[in-house]
Write a protein that holds these residues in place. Structure first.
Motif: not given
Length: 335
Positions: A222-226
């Motif tokens: 899972i990739y979370l964009a800040a």
């Protein structure tokens, strides 16, 4: 004209109560119906004044803001916006507040003066008006992860508000370790993304990481964009990569849900699922239209949010109860 949004301010500092109340009163169609110095006084005011939204200080003597928030969500759920310090401990408290069901969490101004509140007034007003009537609930009991996935190659893209943190814990807690590759744009406060990753990473089976330019998009991650100076897009599919693009904000947001969704529609076509978790409509609508135009699946909140979600693809549409959201997504990603 719609009825004014009634707000109750809860903070142990008399100065902070006065400054925040004064700032809120400058927001059109918002009225402060009262202020309380702690949980004991607030309980009685909630019963007598029936506010639509509460602002609540995390750090209070006696019963802390987090303890009172947990009580509210268990006994009398209502929209709550938290205020916390800008420290590392404040970031952890903010994520815990969002996990418990808070609508958003703002950093306390560094200096207790009116000019500091002016810096957050526009966003605070937007959150308060969106919070009125929002569906809130106590955190659900933790469910076990689903069985391993025989993945069919579909990508999952998620757009969310800070208020969706609780829903993300619920959703990702049921994803298997080899979940479909999932990219998340969430409108969080600055400095909270890394803490959210740490908290989620300790509780869920898949790997969760901060999105970086050039990262390969892989199953089980899972990739979370800040929040920051760039948008996140998908470059190519299958065997795609993440790209971070320094462009202007969209609807005041960067990264943008719509830009992510549009890139997913272009790269993946029918091999994608876009999920909107509680976005307020200003960022996300164009992206959903792009997904639908490209033949992707889109899952958006039902018109009556208490009904859960609506799954759409081209002209087909069907309801998805909130407690079936994870199962529905994983079924669409199953070979």
């Amino acid at each position: 004209m719609a009825a004014a949004t009634k707000v109750l301010v809860v903070d142990d500092s008399l100065t902070m109560r006065a400054l925040l109340s004064g700032a809120l009163e400058r927001i059109p169609n918002v009225v402060v119906v009262g202020s309380a110095d702690g949980a004991d006084e607030a309980r009685q005011m909630v019963e007598n004044l029936r506010p639509d939204v509460m602002t609540l200080d995390v750090e209070m003597p006696g019963m802390s803001g987090l303890e009172y928030l947990a009580e509210i969500m268990e006994k009398r759920p209502m929209p709550v916006i938290m205020f916390s310090t800008r420290t590392e401990a404040g970031a952890e408290a903010s994520i815990e507040a969002l996990r418990l069901g808070a609508i958003d969490c703002f950093p306390k101004p560094k200096v207790a003066v009116a000019a500091e509140f002016d810096k957050i007034l526009a966003k605070l007003g937007k959150r308060i008006k969106a919070a009125k009537g929002a569906a809130v609930r106590a955190a659900a009991a933790k469910a076990p992860p689903a069985p391993p996935l025989d993945w069919n190659g579909r990508l999952v893209a998620i757009g969310a508000e800070a208020s969706s943190t609780q829903a993300m814990f619920d959703l990702f807690g049921t994803f298997p370790a080899n979940c479909p590759p999932t990219i998340v744009v969430q409108h969080l406060g600055n400095g909270l993304a890394a803490t959210l990753i740490d908290k989620l990473g300790a509780e869920i089976a898949p790997r969760i990481v901060l999105a970086e330019d050039g990262m390969a998009i892989e199953q089980g991650t899972i990739y979370l964009a800040a929040p920051g100076d760039t948008h996140v897009v998908v470059d190519g599919w299958p065997n795609g990569k993440l790209r971070l693009l320094p462009r202007d904000p969209v609807a005041g947001e960067r990264p943008s849900i719509s830009i992510l969704f549009a890139s997913v529609a272009k790269a993946c076509g029918t091999e994608a699922i876009g999920l909107v978790l509680g976005a307020d409509g200003e960022d996300g609508d164009a992206g959903v239209r792009a997904l639908q135009g490209g033949g992707s699946y889109s899952i958006i909140p039902a018109e009556n949010r208490a009904d859960g979600f609506t799954l759409q693809r081209k002209l087909a549409s069907q309801p998805v109860p909130a407690d079936q959201l994870s199962k529905s997504i994983l079924k669409l990603c199953q070979r």
